[in-house]
Design a protein around this motif. Structure first.
Motif, PDB file in Angstrom:
ATOM      1  N   SER A   9       0.954  -1.224  -0.040  1.00 53.03           N
ATOM      2  CA  SER A   9      -0.146   0.262  -0.179  1.00 53.03           C
ATOM      3  C   SER A   9       0.856   1.372  -0.097  1.00 53.03           C
ATOM      4  O   SER A   9       0.339   2.425  -0.412  1.00 53.03           O
ATOM      5  CB  SER A   9      -0.908   0.089   1.218  1.00 53.03           C
ATOM      6  OG  SER A   9      -0.286   0.355   2.625  1.00 53.03           O
ATOM      7  N   ASN A  20      -0.583   6.450  -3.066  1.00 56.96           N
ATOM      8  CA  ASN A  20      -1.551   5.415  -3.215  1.00 56.96           C
ATOM      9  C   ASN A  20      -2.835   5.578  -2.107  1.00 56.96           C
ATOM     10  O   ASN A  20      -3.877   5.321  -2.738  1.00 56.96           O
ATOM     11  CB  ASN A  20      -1.008   3.953  -2.711  1.00 56.96           C
ATOM     12  CG  ASN A  20       0.142   3.443  -3.595  1.00 56.96           C
ATOM     13  OD1 ASN A  20       0.271   3.828  -4.771  1.00 56.96           O
ATOM     14  ND2 ASN A  20       1.192   2.933  -3.141  1.00 56.96           N
ATOM     15  N   TYR A  21      -2.653   6.165  -1.115  1.00 59.65           N
ATOM     16  CA  TYR A  21      -3.563   6.422  -0.129  1.00 59.65           C
ATOM     17  C   TYR A  21      -4.202   7.763  -0.879  1.00 59.65           C
ATOM     18  O   TYR A  21      -5.532   7.881  -0.691  1.00 59.65           O
ATOM     19  CB  TYR A  21      -3.145   6.876   1.296  1.00 59.65           C
ATOM     20  CG  TYR A  21      -2.606   5.624   1.885  1.00 59.65           C
ATOM     21  CD1 TYR A  21      -3.681   4.864   2.602  1.00 59.65           C
ATOM     22  CD2 TYR A  21      -1.639   4.849   1.674  1.00 59.65           C
ATOM     23  CE1 TYR A  21      -3.462   3.604   3.404  1.00 59.65           C
ATOM     24  CE2 TYR A  21      -0.970   3.590   2.473  1.00 59.65           C
ATOM     25  CZ  TYR A  21      -2.199   3.135   3.002  1.00 59.65           C
ATOM     26  OH  TYR A  21      -1.923   1.843   3.905  1.00 59.65           O
ATOM     27  N   ALA A  75      -4.450  -0.336  -0.125  1.00 61.36           N
ATOM     28  CA  ALA A  75      -4.556   0.842   0.471  1.00 61.36           C
ATOM     29  C   ALA A  75      -5.967   0.902   0.933  1.00 61.36           C
ATOM     30  O   ALA A  75      -6.054   1.179   2.403  1.00 61.36           O
ATOM     31  CB  ALA A  75      -4.185   2.207  -0.397  1.00 61.36           C
TER      32      ALA A  75
END
Lengths: 307, 291
Positions: free
Chosen positions: B47, B71-72, B260
């Motif tokens: 993630s 990614n988050y 994520a």
């Protein structure tokens, strides 16, 4: 002190003129009413409705009676038999692996004199993860090339990449392993609770007689755990008969690869929400219910006989 | 002299084998524990992995070469995670409150009040535990549809009142609290409702905690019922939201964003677990076998 004063001290008794017996009944029903209403409306009524739907050709909104046509249809439907077969295979596989693994783990953890709590916590950790998160995660861990973690580790043992979730012959086993990761902690803890309920004296007596650890395990632990084995098996069989979340996420409504992950609940879902044939879905639901009932009753019979 | 030496030797060798076997057992258990933890490590690592946006990196790694928060960011912009989380919380809180109230009320009545037909009610209620929810879900959907409550959280909250396991567990728990409390309160003129809520409920701390944990885990991780009953995306629960996001995009696409979303989805429950692990584990051991 006169009577009037006494009645002002206890005003409540004057207010409640009802017979205490009737009052008690009313209070009882009143307190139980949320549960009773909930059961009547959201369990009994839908159950009855499912029976009725199963004898109708219906989309859930309007329908006409068609006798046992739905039942005839599903018992002629290869996909339904396939679903039953897949569910049964996965169920047996999951229960056998889970019981053996968890019982051994519980025995090992129980034999330790330190770190018990630590291992319990670690093994239980995956149990709080949802089935959705598990499926999304294992979809990558089971990646069919060496980029997948599981195949990568196996490659060190000289094993060629396995198509865990893409080969019909293996997919069921992979799903069972995925479920095992989640359930292992829960079932180990149940076994541990059972192990700790066996009286200490049995072991001490056996020790005096010179039995070693393995002998004590075989001759004392296992026979004493029988009721817990029976309970665990029945709970898990019933639980695994309802498999849906993981197979839907991995294999879609078709239960891919090649329909090998098509389960009974998936079959119900598909008929009710994809083909909108609520009659067929309900007939399949009734069959699932009957199977659950038979297994439960058979289990009680066997348990009672043993006692 | 010789005898004691032999004895000493036997005791020592016994201790020695015990030590060896417990070391072996610990080693074996540690290997298993590693297998439990590795999926988490890989999930968190991926993630944050800058190279995992389109494909999972080869060879698999458990620490990203290049850390990124992108990614988050992408997960939050592509999936309405916060909204879903709020929805899940709303569903869970309502379910917990209604289930707890119903379970304690009926558990108290079945335990303490000697009213007509209470055994029949208990038996009937327990027998419904044999009906799997999957069997009735189709009809339950159409019931809510007719009531105009499909695609609303009432479809979660209303059935929460039929929490038979909670009722049974509450009854057993309240059985262990003395009757004399109720009797003296009755003499003082209190009604049953007041006795249930003001006298017995405050004594049910452990019961409430246990049931709350079990209900929260169940509600937060529930998937099939939300899938069936919720149709508008702004009402999706967290599990349904991330599941449909992955399902619609193709399961193998964009591993980093997927992981994520998964991390965010399990974080609340992991935090809960970290703080209450002792308690959760004990409540499972306590309730599991009674079911």
């Amino acid at each position: 002190m006169n009577i009037r004063n006494a009645s002002t001290i206890y005003p409540v008794q004057k207010k409640n003129k009802l017979n205490p017996f009737i009052r008690r009944n009313i209070a009882g029903y009143l307190l139980c009413s949320p549960m009773i209403l909930g059961l009547l409306i959201f369990v009994f009524y839908p159950m009855l409705q499912t029976f009725i739907y199963s004898f109708q050709s219906t989309n859930g909104i309007s329908g006409v009676l068609n006798g046992v046509t739905n039942y005839k249809w599903i018992f002629k439907d290869d996909m339904f038999w396939g679903a039953l077969k897949n569910t049964a295979i996965m169920s047996v596989m999951a229960v056998l692996i889970d019981i053996v693994v968890c019982f051994i783990l519980a025995s090992l953890i129980n034999s330790l004199s330190y770190n018990k709590g630590f291992f319990k916590s670690i093994y239980f950790l995956p149990n709080v993860v949802s089935s959705v998160a598990t499926a999304l995660l294992f979809n990558f861990l089971f990646y069919p090339t060496n980029a997948g973690v599981i195949n990568y580790f196996l490659s060190f043992l000289g094993i060629k990449p396995v198509g865990w979730l893409v080969q019909p012959g293996i997919a069921k086993f992979s799903i069972v392993l995925m479920g095992l990761w989640r359930s292992v902690g829960y079932d180990t803890i149940l076994f541990l609770a059972g192990l700790q309920s066996i009286p200490r004296e049995y072991y001490e007596a056996a020790k005096v007689d010179g039995a070693n650890g393995l002998q004590r395990w075989w001759h004392i632990t296992i026979p004493n755990m029988k009721p817990i084995f029976a309970f665990m098996i029945i709970m898990q069989v019933i639980g695994t008969l309802k498999r849906f979340d993981d197979v839907w996420l991995i294999g879609g409504v078709g239960g891919n690869p090649g329909g090998s992950l098509q389960t009974v609940v998936l079959y119900i879902y598909r008929n009710a929400w994809i083909s909108r044939d609520v009659g067929i879905a309900s007939a399949a639901s009734v069959v699932l219910f009957a199977i659950t009932l038979i297994i439960t009753i058979a289990n009680y019979r066997i348990m009672n006989k043993e006692r | 002299m010789a005898n004691t030496l032999v004895k000493d030797y036997q005791v020592n060798s016994r201790k020695h084998t015990e030590m060896v076997s417990s070391t072996l057992i610990t080693f074996f258990l540690a290997l298993g524990a590693l297998a439990m933890v590795i999926p988490f490590v890989w999930m968190v690592s991926t993630s944050f992995d800058n190279d995992a946006l389109f494909n999972i990196p080869f060879p698999p790694r458990f620490y990203p070469k290049l850390l990124t928060l992108d990614n988050y960011r992408l997960a939050f912009t592509n999936v309405s995670m916060l909204k879903y989380m709020f929805n899940s919380l709303l569903v869970a809180v309502g379910t917990i409150l209604i289930s707890l109230l119903s379970a304690i009320m009926s558990g108290y009545a079945l335990s303490k009040i000697n009213f007509k037909g209470r055994n029949v009610i208990l038996l009937l209620a327990l027998s419904t535990m044999m009906i799997p929810g999957e069997v009735t879900m189709t009809s339950r959907f159409f019931l809510f549809d007719k009531l105009g409550l499909a695609d609303s959280y009432w479809a979660f909250w209303l059935p929460a009142s039929a929490y038979v396991f909670g009722t049974f567990f509450a009854k057993q728990y309240i059985d262990s609290i003395p009757d004399s409390l109720r009797e003296s309160a009755l003499i003082d003129g209190a009604g049953e409702l007041r006795i249930a809520f003001q006298i017995y409920m405050p004594l049910c701390g452990a019961l409430i905690a246990t049931l709350t944990i079990l209900l929260f885990l169940g509600s937060w991780n529930d998937f099939l019922w939300p899938l069936i009953i919720l149709s508008s995306p702004e009402k999706y629960t967290l599990q349904l939201g991330i599941a449909l996001f992955s399902y619609n995009q193709g399961l193998n696409e964009m591993p980093a964003i997927r992981m994520a979303t998964t991390v965010i989805c399990i974080i609340p429950i992991l935090i809960l677990y970290l703080f209450l692990q002792r308690y959760i584990v004990e409540s499972i051991a306590l309730t599991g076998l009674k079911q």
